[in-house]
Design an enzyme around this catalytic site. Structure first.
Site, PDB file in Angstrom:
ATOM      1  N   GLU A   1       4.790 -10.845  15.113  1.00 29.99           N
ATOM      2  CA  GLU A   1       4.225 -11.434  16.333  1.00 29.99           C
ATOM      3  C   GLU A   1       4.757 -12.872  16.509  1.00 29.99           C
ATOM      4  O   GLU A   1       5.169 -13.257  17.594  1.00 29.99           O
ATOM      5  CB  GLU A   1       2.710 -11.413  16.218  1.00 29.99           C
TER       6      GLU A   1
ATOM      7  N   ARG B   1       0.829  -1.220   0.000  1.00 26.93           N
ATOM      8  CA  ARG B   1       0.000   0.000   0.000  1.00 26.93           C
ATOM      9  C   ARG B   1       0.857   1.260   0.000  1.00 26.93           C
ATOM     10  O   ARG B   1       0.435   2.312  -0.470  1.00 26.93           O
ATOM     11  CB  ARG B   1      -0.981  -0.027   1.176  1.00 26.93           C
TER      12      ARG B   1
HETATM   13  P1  AMP Z   1       3.618  -2.392  12.097  1.00 28.67           P
HETATM   14  O1  AMP Z   1       4.874  -2.964  11.508  1.00 28.67           O
HETATM   15  O2  AMP Z   1       3.135  -3.127  13.313  1.00 28.67           O
HETATM   16  O3  AMP Z   1       3.723  -0.884  12.343  1.00 28.67           O
HETATM   17  O4  AMP Z   1       2.463  -2.625  11.017  1.00 28.67           O
HETATM   18  C1  AMP Z   1       2.388  -1.798   9.908  1.00 28.67           C
HETATM   19  C2  AMP Z   1       2.125  -2.560   8.649  1.00 28.67           C
HETATM   20  O5  AMP Z   1       1.135  -3.569   8.808  1.00 28.67           O
HETATM   21  C3  AMP Z   1       1.619  -1.611   7.575  1.00 28.67           C
HETATM   22  O6  AMP Z   1       2.258  -1.937   6.335  1.00 28.67           O
HETATM   23  C4  AMP Z   1       0.118  -1.853   7.544  1.00 28.67           C
HETATM   24  O7  AMP Z   1      -0.355  -1.867   6.211  1.00 28.67           O
HETATM   25  C5  AMP Z   1      -0.101  -3.202   8.204  1.00 28.67           C
HETATM   26  N1  AMP Z   1      -1.095  -3.134   9.308  1.00 28.67           N
HETATM   27  C6  AMP Z   1      -0.845  -3.328  10.627  1.00 28.67           C
HETATM   28  N2  AMP Z   1      -1.958  -3.232  11.373  1.00 28.67           N
HETATM   29  C7  AMP Z   1      -2.971  -2.941  10.508  1.00 28.67           C
HETATM   30  C8  AMP Z   1      -4.391  -2.689  10.654  1.00 28.67           C
HETATM   31  N3  AMP Z   1      -5.004  -2.709  11.850  1.00 28.67           N
HETATM   32  N4  AMP Z   1      -5.106  -2.415   9.545  1.00 28.67           N
HETATM   33  C9  AMP Z   1      -4.502  -2.379   8.320  1.00 28.67           C
HETATM   34  N5  AMP Z   1      -3.192  -2.608   8.118  1.00 28.67           N
HETATM   35  C10 AMP Z   1      -2.410  -2.888   9.185  1.00 28.67           C
END
Ligand code: AMP
Length: 181
Positions: free
Chosen positions: A101, A64
């Site tokens: 995770e 995205r």
């Molecule tokens: P993080 O690495 O935990 O900051 O997660 C960010 C990545 O995971 C981004 O590329 C988001 O597109 C995806 N992502 C994580 N949580 C969500 C959510 N609740 N809704 C949509 N995309 C998410």
């Protein structure tokens, strides 16, 4: 400075409960991207703080971050650098592991994409824990690039990602926030 002109970006983001697994509130931006006003408002708001700030490249995180980052790069009159999942880029790459995770994932960038001292704006759709963006920052820094800021449409503040990036010395620009996960 408010360039939104009353356009409510948040209203165009659709929430899908329990996707891709129970307990996750998936923030779906496809409904924002498909709206002509929504897409333009999101891209303009991501880009405007970086007009005339001496940024050299916009880097976007698969997938995205490609849609938004490509449009932000075009808006700022800059080139775009893709940061991809492992094994997708054709030339010599550098990689960065990051914790999920359960387990570990790797993102990659072409080794010659960024030169020492290049100023890079990082773009993705959403910041949650900051694991993905943090790894992208490490990757850009590995090749000598300077991460000017990281910009996201959505912040999930309770997951602490934005704070994590700030602790790494990176400015964070987000457009809307959602409570919870
Ligand atoms: P993080 O690495 O935990 O900051 O997660 C960010 C990545 O995971 C981004 O590329 C988001 O597109 C995806 N992502 C994580 N949580 C969500 C959510 N609740 N809704 C949509 N995309 C998410």
């Amino acid at each position: 400075m408010d360039l939104r002109n009353g356009f409510d970006i948040k209203r165009y983001i659709r929430t899908i409960p329990d996707y891709p697994k129970p307990g996750i509130m998936f923030r779906d931006i496809t409904t924002l991207l498909s709206n002509l006003y929504g897409f333009r408002a999101a891209v303009d708001e991501l880009a405007w703080p970086f007009l005339k700030t001496g940024v050299d490249y916009v880097a976007g995180i698969e997938a995205r971050g490609f849609i938004l980052g490509g449009a932000v790069a075009h808006t700022l009159g800059l080139g775009f650098i893709p940061i991809r999942k492992k094994g997708k880029l054709p030339s010599k790459v550098i990689g960065q592991d990051y914790a999920l995770e359960y387990g570990v994932d790797t993102i990659e960038m072409h080794a010659d994409a960024i030169a020492k001292g290049d100023r890079v704006l990082l773009v993705d759709d959403l910041i949650a824990t900051g694991g993905t963006a943090g790894a992208a920052i490490d990757l850009i820094r590995k090749s000598g690039g300077d991460v000017v800021a990281a910009a996201f449409v959505i912040d999930l503040p309770e997951l602490g990602g934005a704070e994590k990036l700030k602790a790494k010395g990176v400015k964070v620009h987000t457009l809307v926030g959602f409570e919870g996960h």
